[in-house]
Design a protein around this motif. Structure first.
Motif, PDB file in Angstrom:
ATOM      1  N   LEU A  34       0.833  -1.203   0.000  1.00  0.00           N
ATOM      2  CA  LEU A  34       0.000   0.000   0.000  1.00  0.00           C
ATOM      3  C   LEU A  34       0.867   1.252   0.000  1.00  0.00           C
ATOM      4  CD1 LEU A  34      -2.819  -1.050   2.517  1.00  0.00           C
ATOM      5  CD2 LEU A  34      -2.939  -0.983  -0.001  1.00  0.00           C
ATOM      6  N   ASP A  35       1.923   1.224   0.804  1.00  0.00           N
ATOM      7  CA  ASP A  35       2.825   2.381   0.869  1.00  0.00           C
ATOM      8  C   ASP A  35       3.518   2.608  -0.475  1.00  0.00           C
ATOM      9  OD1 ASP A  35       4.224   4.486   2.367  1.00  0.00           O
ATOM     10  OD2 ASP A  35       5.987   3.184   2.129  1.00  0.00           O
ATOM     11  N   ALA A  36       3.995   1.527  -1.086  1.00  0.00           N
ATOM     12  CA  ALA A  36       4.739   1.644  -2.347  1.00  0.00           C
ATOM     13  C   ALA A  36       3.852   2.054  -3.518  1.00  0.00           C
ATOM     14  CB  ALA A  36       5.428   0.320  -2.668  1.00  0.00           C
ATOM     15  N   THR A  37       2.615   1.619  -3.495  1.00  0.00           N
ATOM     16  CA  THR A  37       1.718   1.944  -4.605  1.00  0.00           C
ATOM     17  C   THR A  37       0.993   3.263  -4.391  1.00  0.00           C
ATOM     18  OG1 THR A  37      -0.126   0.726  -3.614  1.00  0.00           O
ATOM     19  CG2 THR A  37       1.301  -0.492  -5.151  1.00  0.00           C
ATOM     20  N   GLY A  38       0.899   3.686  -3.136  1.00  0.00           N
ATOM     21  CA  GLY A  38       0.152   4.896  -2.821  1.00  0.00           C
ATOM     22  C   GLY A  38      -1.349   4.690  -2.884  1.00  0.00           C
ATOM     23  N   LEU A  39      -1.784   3.430  -2.897  1.00  0.00           N
ATOM     24  CA  LEU A  39      -3.201   3.115  -3.026  1.00  0.00           C
ATOM     25  C   LEU A  39      -3.802   2.731  -1.682  1.00  0.00           C
ATOM     26  CD1 LEU A  39      -3.097   0.885  -6.240  1.00  0.00           C
ATOM     27  CD2 LEU A  39      -3.605   3.328  -6.075  1.00  0.00           C
ATOM     28  N   SER A  40      -5.100   2.884  -1.593  1.00  0.00           N
ATOM     29  CA  SER A  40      -5.828   2.356  -0.448  1.00  0.00           C
ATOM     30  C   SER A  40      -6.002   0.859  -0.682  1.00  0.00           C
ATOM     31  CB  SER A  40      -7.191   3.033  -0.324  1.00  0.00           C
ATOM     32  OG  SER A  40      -8.013   2.650  -1.420  1.00  0.00           O
ATOM     33  N   LYS A  41      -6.355   0.164   0.380  1.00  0.00           N
ATOM     34  CA  LYS A  41      -6.558  -1.278   0.267  1.00  0.00           C
ATOM     35  C   LYS A  41      -7.638  -1.585  -0.773  1.00  0.00           C
ATOM     36  CE  LYS A  41      -7.418  -5.261   3.252  1.00  0.00           C
ATOM     37  NZ  LYS A  41      -7.694  -5.700   4.628  1.00  0.00           N
ATOM     38  N   SER A  42      -8.729  -0.856  -0.749  1.00  0.00           N
ATOM     39  CA  SER A  42      -9.813  -1.123  -1.696  1.00  0.00           C
ATOM     40  C   SER A  42      -9.385  -0.837  -3.136  1.00  0.00           C
ATOM     41  CB  SER A  42     -11.070  -0.337  -1.331  1.00  0.00           C
ATOM     42  OG  SER A  42     -10.817   1.053  -1.384  1.00  0.00           O
ATOM     43  N   SER A  43      -8.633   0.237  -3.344  1.00  0.00           N
ATOM     44  CA  SER A  43      -8.158   0.558  -4.704  1.00  0.00           C
ATOM     45  C   SER A  43      -7.173  -0.488  -5.204  1.00  0.00           C
ATOM     46  CB  SER A  43      -7.510   1.938  -4.735  1.00  0.00           C
ATOM     47  OG  SER A  43      -8.451   2.945  -4.532  1.00  0.00           O
ATOM     48  N   LEU A  44      -6.321  -0.947  -4.319  1.00  0.00           N
ATOM     49  CA  LEU A  44      -5.337  -1.969  -4.694  1.00  0.00           C
ATOM     50  C   LEU A  44      -6.063  -3.234  -5.159  1.00  0.00           C
ATOM     51  CD1 LEU A  44      -2.085  -2.574  -4.383  1.00  0.00           C
ATOM     52  CD2 LEU A  44      -2.940  -4.083  -2.610  1.00  0.00           C
ATOM     53  N   TYR A  45      -7.021  -3.678  -4.353  1.00  0.00           N
ATOM     54  CA  TYR A  45      -7.736  -4.910  -4.701  1.00  0.00           C
ATOM     55  C   TYR A  45      -8.635  -4.721  -5.918  1.00  0.00           C
ATOM     56  CZ  TYR A  45      -6.045  -7.227  -0.491  1.00  0.00           C
ATOM     57  OH  TYR A  45      -5.249  -7.796   0.452  1.00  0.00           O
ATOM     58  N   GLU A  46      -9.246  -3.558  -6.038  1.00  0.00           N
ATOM     59  CA  GLU A  46     -10.107  -3.292  -7.184  1.00  0.00           C
ATOM     60  C   GLU A  46      -9.307  -3.257  -8.483  1.00  0.00           C
ATOM     61  OE1 GLU A  46     -12.404   0.589  -8.772  1.00  0.00           O
ATOM     62  OE2 GLU A  46     -13.007  -0.058  -6.763  1.00  0.00           O
ATOM     63  N   THR A  47      -8.109  -2.709  -8.417  1.00  0.00           N
ATOM     64  CA  THR A  47      -7.285  -2.560  -9.618  1.00  0.00           C
ATOM     65  C   THR A  47      -6.529  -3.830  -9.980  1.00  0.00           C
ATOM     66  OG1 THR A  47      -6.994  -0.226  -9.089  1.00  0.00           O
ATOM     67  CG2 THR A  47      -5.462  -1.164 -10.687  1.00  0.00           C
ATOM     68  N   PHE A  48      -5.923  -4.458  -8.980  1.00  0.00           N
ATOM     69  CA  PHE A  48      -5.014  -5.576  -9.262  1.00  0.00           C
ATOM     70  C   PHE A  48      -5.521  -6.926  -8.762  1.00  0.00           C
ATOM     71  CE2 PHE A  48      -2.223  -1.790  -9.022  1.00  0.00           C
ATOM     72  CZ  PHE A  48      -1.709  -1.836 -10.304  1.00  0.00           C
ATOM     73  N   GLY A  49      -6.615  -6.947  -8.061  1.00  0.00           N
ATOM     74  CA  GLY A  49      -7.094  -8.215  -7.497  1.00  0.00           C
ATOM     75  C   GLY A  49      -6.393  -8.495  -6.185  1.00  0.00           C
ATOM     76  N   ASP A  50      -6.118  -9.726  -5.921  1.00  0.00           N
ATOM     77  CA  ASP A  50      -5.470 -10.085  -4.662  1.00  0.00           C
ATOM     78  C   ASP A  50      -3.946  -9.963  -4.768  1.00  0.00           C
ATOM     79  OD1 ASP A  50      -4.748 -12.306  -6.181  1.00  0.00           O
ATOM     80  OD2 ASP A  50      -6.036 -13.689  -5.095  1.00  0.00           O
ATOM     81  N   LYS A  51      -3.274 -10.252  -3.672  1.00  0.00           N
ATOM     82  CA  LYS A  51      -1.808 -10.132  -3.614  1.00  0.00           C
ATOM     83  C   LYS A  51      -1.149 -11.002  -4.686  1.00  0.00           C
ATOM     84  CE  LYS A  51       2.144 -10.958  -0.545  1.00  0.00           C
ATOM     85  NZ  LYS A  51       2.582 -11.420   0.787  1.00  0.00           N
ATOM     86  N   ARG A  52      -1.637 -12.193  -4.863  1.00  0.00           N
ATOM     87  CA  ARG A  52      -1.028 -13.098  -5.848  1.00  0.00           C
ATOM     88  C   ARG A  52      -1.144 -12.543  -7.263  1.00  0.00           C
ATOM     89  NH1 ARG A  52       1.140 -17.921  -6.869  1.00  0.00           N
ATOM     90  NH2 ARG A  52       0.529 -19.043  -8.743  1.00  0.00           N
ATOM     91  N   ARG A  53      -2.321 -12.056  -7.622  1.00  0.00           N
ATOM     92  CA  ARG A  53      -2.480 -11.504  -8.978  1.00  0.00           C
ATOM     93  C   ARG A  53      -1.622 -10.252  -9.165  1.00  0.00           C
ATOM     94  NH1 ARG A  53      -8.655 -11.475 -10.470  1.00  0.00           N
ATOM     95  NH2 ARG A  53      -8.806 -10.903  -8.296  1.00  0.00           N
TER      96      ARG A  53
END
Length: 190
Positions: A34-53
């Motif tokens: 989250l820190d490295a991407t600058g995204l919120s948890k919801s934005s991260l998951y919405e954009t890229f899916g889960d950690k594995r993806r």
């Protein structure tokens, strides 16, 4: 109606790639991502899916960039042997990153127990081998590389040497050891 994204997806992916490269898949925490991407948890998951993806997307991006850099480095009008020497010397004398090669790192971390990662790594190494095979063939035609071994066999040896040198660099081996290993690898081209 979906809201437009207010972030640079490529920049966020680059940030995630750096975390995975530095920490590995298992070591990368959600907080770091989250820190490295600058995204919120919801934005991260919405954009890229889960950690594995997210990891797979970043890992594939790393491999594509590495292959493009390899092709660029070996694309020259110089004798092929000089191109290969420059390619291998760059690993030993100017390591591109203190985290080593992400492909090597993941071959050790995930490859033994993750068939999908193992397939991705094998496919990448085959692509690197194909590039090196073409360069060795060029060298055998221009006389800068010997012909006692086939181009494919030499390319496979170079892939092994390249990965081995990267591991030695990551392990902070002494410069004399690295220079000796490099000299021996290059002698195979005689």
């Amino acid at each position: 109606m979906a809201r437009p994204r207010e972030f640079d997806e490529q920049q966020a992916l680059d940030g995630a790639l750096d975390v995975f490269w530095r920490c590995g898949y298992e070591g990368a925490s959600l907080a770091q991502l989250l820190d490295a991407t600058g995204l919120s948890k919801s934005s991260l998951y919405e954009t890229f899916g889960d950690k594995r993806r997210l990891f797979l997307t970043a890992f594939d991006l790393y491999q594509e960039r590495q292959l493009a850099q390899l092709e660029e480095l070996l694309r020259t009008r110089k004798p092929a042997r000089r191109s290969i020497e420059r390619f291998l010397r760059r690993v030993v004398h100017r390591p591109s990153n203190p985290w080593g090669c992400m492909v090597c790192n993941e071959a050790v971390e995930l490859g033994p127990h993750d068939p999908d990662i193992a397939k991705r790594i094998a496919r990448h190494l085959e692509r690197v081998e194909a590039v090196l095979t073409r360069v060795v063939e060029r060298g055998q035609r221009d006389g800068s590389i010997g012909t006692r071994s086939t181009a494919r066999a030499l390319a496979r040896f170079l892939v092994m040497s390249w990965n081995g040198l990267q591991v030695l660099v990551r392990a902070k081996s002494s410069q004399p050891l690295l220079d000796d290993a490099l000299a021996l690898a290059l002698s195979a081209l005689d």
